[in-house]
Write an enzyme that holds these catalytic residues in place. Sequence first.
Site, mmCIF file in Angstrom:
data_model
loop_
_atom_site.group_PDB
_atom_site.id
_atom_site.type_symbol
_atom_site.label_atom_id
_atom_site.label_comp_id
_atom_site.label_asym_id
_atom_site.label_seq_id
_atom_site.Cartn_x
_atom_site.Cartn_y
_atom_site.Cartn_z
ATOM 1 N N ASP A 32 0.094 -11.420 33.812
ATOM 2 C CA ASP A 32 0.187 -9.961 33.690
ATOM 3 C C ASP A 32 0.796 -9.634 32.335
ATOM 4 O OD1 ASP A 32 1.021 -7.119 34.222
ATOM 5 O OD2 ASP A 32 0.425 -7.646 36.254
ATOM 6 N N ASN A 33 0.355 -8.536 31.731
ATOM 7 C CA ASN A 33 0.999 -8.112 30.478
ATOM 8 C C ASN A 33 1.980 -6.963 30.715
ATOM 9 O OD1 ASN A 33 -0.681 -5.957 30.917
ATOM 10 N ND2 ASN A 33 -1.607 -5.938 28.881
ATOM 11 N N THR A 36 1.142 -1.752 33.213
ATOM 12 C CA THR A 36 1.422 -0.779 34.285
ATOM 13 C C THR A 36 2.163 -1.423 35.457
ATOM 14 O OG1 THR A 36 -0.740 -1.176 35.342
ATOM 15 C CG2 THR A 36 -0.619 0.642 33.765
ATOM 16 N N LEU A 62 -7.837 -16.798 27.461
ATOM 17 C CA LEU A 62 -6.837 -17.348 28.378
ATOM 18 C C LEU A 62 -7.188 -18.813 28.606
ATOM 19 C CD1 LEU A 62 -4.836 -16.282 30.718
ATOM 20 C CD2 LEU A 62 -6.930 -15.890 31.995
ATOM 21 N N ASN A 100 -13.426 -13.076 29.839
ATOM 22 C CA ASN A 100 -12.488 -14.192 29.635
ATOM 23 C C ASN A 100 -12.160 -14.908 30.946
ATOM 24 O OD1 ASN A 100 -12.238 -13.755 26.883
ATOM 25 N ND2 ASN A 100 -10.486 -12.374 27.108
ATOM 26 N N TYR A 146 -12.830 3.941 33.193
ATOM 27 C CA TYR A 146 -12.495 3.069 34.325
ATOM 28 C C TYR A 146 -13.758 2.718 35.110
ATOM 29 C CZ TYR A 146 -10.078 1.694 38.690
ATOM 30 O OH TYR A 146 -9.604 1.036 39.806
ATOM 31 N N TYR A 160 -22.926 -14.067 35.639
ATOM 32 C CA TYR A 160 -22.367 -15.433 35.663
ATOM 33 C C TYR A 160 -22.822 -16.177 36.912
ATOM 34 C CZ TYR A 160 -19.415 -16.041 31.587
ATOM 35 O OH TYR A 160 -18.981 -16.256 30.302
HETATM 36 P P1 NAD Z 1 -1.424 -1.575 39.103
HETATM 37 O O1 NAD Z 1 -1.480 -0.737 37.887
HETATM 38 O O2 NAD Z 1 -0.230 -1.483 39.981
HETATM 39 O O3 NAD Z 1 -1.644 -3.102 38.760
HETATM 40 C C1 NAD Z 1 -2.462 -3.544 37.715
HETATM 41 C C2 NAD Z 1 -1.746 -4.695 37.021
HETATM 42 O O4 NAD Z 1 -2.603 -5.194 35.961
HETATM 43 C C3 NAD Z 1 -0.444 -4.267 36.358
HETATM 44 O O5 NAD Z 1 0.587 -5.152 36.721
HETATM 45 C C4 NAD Z 1 -0.746 -4.326 34.862
HETATM 46 O O6 NAD Z 1 0.398 -4.599 34.089
HETATM 47 C C5 NAD Z 1 -1.797 -5.430 34.816
HETATM 48 N N1 NAD Z 1 -2.659 -5.376 33.627
HETATM 49 C C6 NAD Z 1 -3.357 -4.309 33.171
HETATM 50 N N2 NAD Z 1 -4.039 -4.655 32.056
HETATM 51 C C7 NAD Z 1 -3.763 -5.967 31.821
HETATM 52 C C8 NAD Z 1 -4.167 -6.896 30.823
HETATM 53 N N3 NAD Z 1 -4.991 -6.538 29.828
HETATM 54 N N4 NAD Z 1 -3.704 -8.161 30.888
HETATM 55 C C9 NAD Z 1 -2.865 -8.547 31.892
HETATM 56 N N5 NAD Z 1 -2.435 -7.707 32.856
HETATM 57 C C10 NAD Z 1 -2.881 -6.416 32.817
HETATM 58 O O7 NAD Z 1 -2.764 -1.210 39.948
HETATM 59 P P2 NAD Z 1 -3.219 -1.687 41.397
HETATM 60 O O8 NAD Z 1 -3.348 -0.498 42.249
HETATM 61 O O9 NAD Z 1 -2.403 -2.827 41.850
HETATM 62 O O10 NAD Z 1 -4.698 -2.193 41.085
HETATM 63 C C11 NAD Z 1 -4.988 -3.577 40.968
HETATM 64 C C12 NAD Z 1 -6.499 -3.767 40.857
HETATM 65 O O11 NAD Z 1 -7.150 -3.219 42.015
HETATM 66 C C13 NAD Z 1 -7.108 -3.064 39.645
HETATM 67 O O12 NAD Z 1 -8.120 -3.890 39.099
HETATM 68 C C14 NAD Z 1 -7.715 -1.815 40.244
HETATM 69 O O13 NAD Z 1 -8.819 -1.369 39.493
HETATM 70 C C15 NAD Z 1 -8.130 -2.276 41.631
HETATM 71 N N6 NAD Z 1 -8.186 -1.153 42.569
HETATM 72 C C16 NAD Z 1 -7.048 -0.637 43.128
HETATM 73 C C17 NAD Z 1 -7.143 0.437 44.006
HETATM 74 C C18 NAD Z 1 -5.940 1.032 44.682
HETATM 75 O O14 NAD Z 1 -6.091 1.991 45.442
HETATM 76 N N7 NAD Z 1 -4.743 0.528 44.504
HETATM 77 C C19 NAD Z 1 -8.401 1.007 44.299
HETATM 78 C C20 NAD Z 1 -9.524 0.445 43.687
HETATM 79 C C21 NAD Z 1 -9.416 -0.637 42.841
#
Ligand code: NAD
Length: 334
Positions: A32-33, A36, A62, A100, A146, A160
Site C-alpha cells: 500500500d502507498n 487513502t 513491483l 503491473n 474511476y 491476460y
Molecule cells: P480505501 O480507499 O479504503 O482503500 C484503498 C487502498 O488502496 C488504500 O489503502 C490506498 O492507500 C491504497 N492505494 C491507492 N492507490 C494505491 C497505489 N497506487 N499503490 C498502492 N496502494 C494504493 O478503499 P476501499 O473501499 O477499501 O476499496 C478497496 C478496493 O475495492 C478498491 O479497488 C475499490 O475500487 C474497490 N471497491 C470498493 C467498494 C466499497 O464500497 N468499499 C465498492 C466497489 C469497489
Amino acid sequence: MPRILITGAAGFLGSHLTDRFLAAGYDVMGVDNLITGSMRNIAHLTGHPRFTFVRHDVSRVLTVEGPLHGVLHFASPASPIDYLKLPIQTLKVGSLGTHNTLGLARAKGARYFLASTSEVYGDPLEHPQKESYWGNVNPIGPRGVYDEAKRFAEAMTMAYHRTHGLDVRIVRIFNTYGPSMRPHDGRVVSNFIRQALAGEPLTVYGDGSQTRSFCYVADEVEGLYRLFESTFVGPVNLGNPNELKVADLAERVRELTGGSSPIVFEPLPEDDPKVRRPDITRARELLGWEPRVLLEDGLRQTIDYFRSLADGRGPGAPSAPLATEDARLERAPI
Ligand code: NAD
Ligand code: UDP
C-alpha cells in the site's frame, strides 16, 4: 503456507480481507502507498508471523522474491471525493497498477483477483444490475476516472486470461460499509455517521431519492474469499440487494445514533447514479453466498467504531500501544 499479495491492504476492504486470509492460514504480503489508507487499519497485525507490509505505489513496477499463490488487486481510491481529488492517480492505479500486478501474477504463476466495482454499470439503464449488463458510463465526466479505470482493468484482466492463460477472478463490489472506513472519506455512510455523532446536519445530496444497496463488510469479505477459492472466471457481483433511498438512510442513521441533527439538502454531484442494486443470482449459485447482516446491525457496529475513534479508544489512537505509522510494520521497498 501459500502466500498471497494484497494491494491496498491498509485500506478499508484490503485490511478486512487481509484478516480473512490470515485466519484461513495464508501468509499475506500487504502492499500500500497509504494514499487513502492508514496504518491504523493494520496496526493489530504488528509482529504477526505470517504478515508483512511493504509501502509501495503499485502504479510503479513491483518485484517480489519467492513464490506467490495469489495476487489480489484492491489498491485504488474508492470514495468519490477521493478519486475526484486524485483523478490521475486513480487512472494510473487502475491501468498501470493493474498491468503491473497482472505481470507479477503471470511471473509467479499466481491466481489474479481484481477488485472491480458496480461503477462499471455507471448510471444504469438496467435495474437491478446483472453481470451481463454492459453499463452506461460517461467516459469524460468527473466519475469517468474511476469507472473507466475499472473497465480498463477488467478488459486487461480478461486479455491476460485469454492471451497468457492466467487464472483470474473479477469481483464487482457494490457499496460496502463498516468499521475501518475513514470518518472523512466522504462516502455516504461515513459522512452521515460522522455528522450525526458530531451533532452536525446530515448532508443529503439532491432530493435523496437516489438509491444504493449497502453491504456490511463481514458479508462482503466472506464473498470475496469464496470467490477467490472458486474456479469461476468472469465478473461476479457481490453486494447486498437490500436497496434504499439515500434520504431513508439518513433517517436510519439519525435514529440509531440517537442524535437530533437536521437533514439538509445539497446539490447532487454530476453523473451521480440514480439507482443501484446488485442481482446476486450468480454469487448465490456459484458460491452459496448471500449477505446475512441486517442494515441496522451493520450500522450499529459502524457507529460503535466511529464512536471509539472520536473518544480516543479506537485502533491506532494515541493511547493505543501502536502509533499509526509504526516503522516495525514496514519493510524495505521491494
Ligand atoms: P480505501 O480507499 O479504503 O482503500 C484503498 C487502498 O488502496 C488504500 O489503502 C490506498 O492507500 C491504497 N492505494 C491507492 N492507490 C494505491 C497505489 N497506487 N499503490 C498502492 N496502494 C494504493 O478503499 P476501499 O473501499 O477499501 O476499496 C478497496 C478496493 O475495492 C478498491 O479497488 C475499490 O475500487 C474497490 N471497491 C470498493 C467498494 C466499497 O464500497 N468499499 C465498492 C466497489 C469497489
Ligand atoms: N451522498 C449524500 N450525502 C453525502 C455523501 C453521499 O447524499 O454526504 C449520496 C451520493 O450523492 C450518492 C450516494 O449518497 O447518491 C452514495 O454516495 P457514495 O459517495 O457513498 O458512493 P457512490 O455510490 O456514489 O459511489
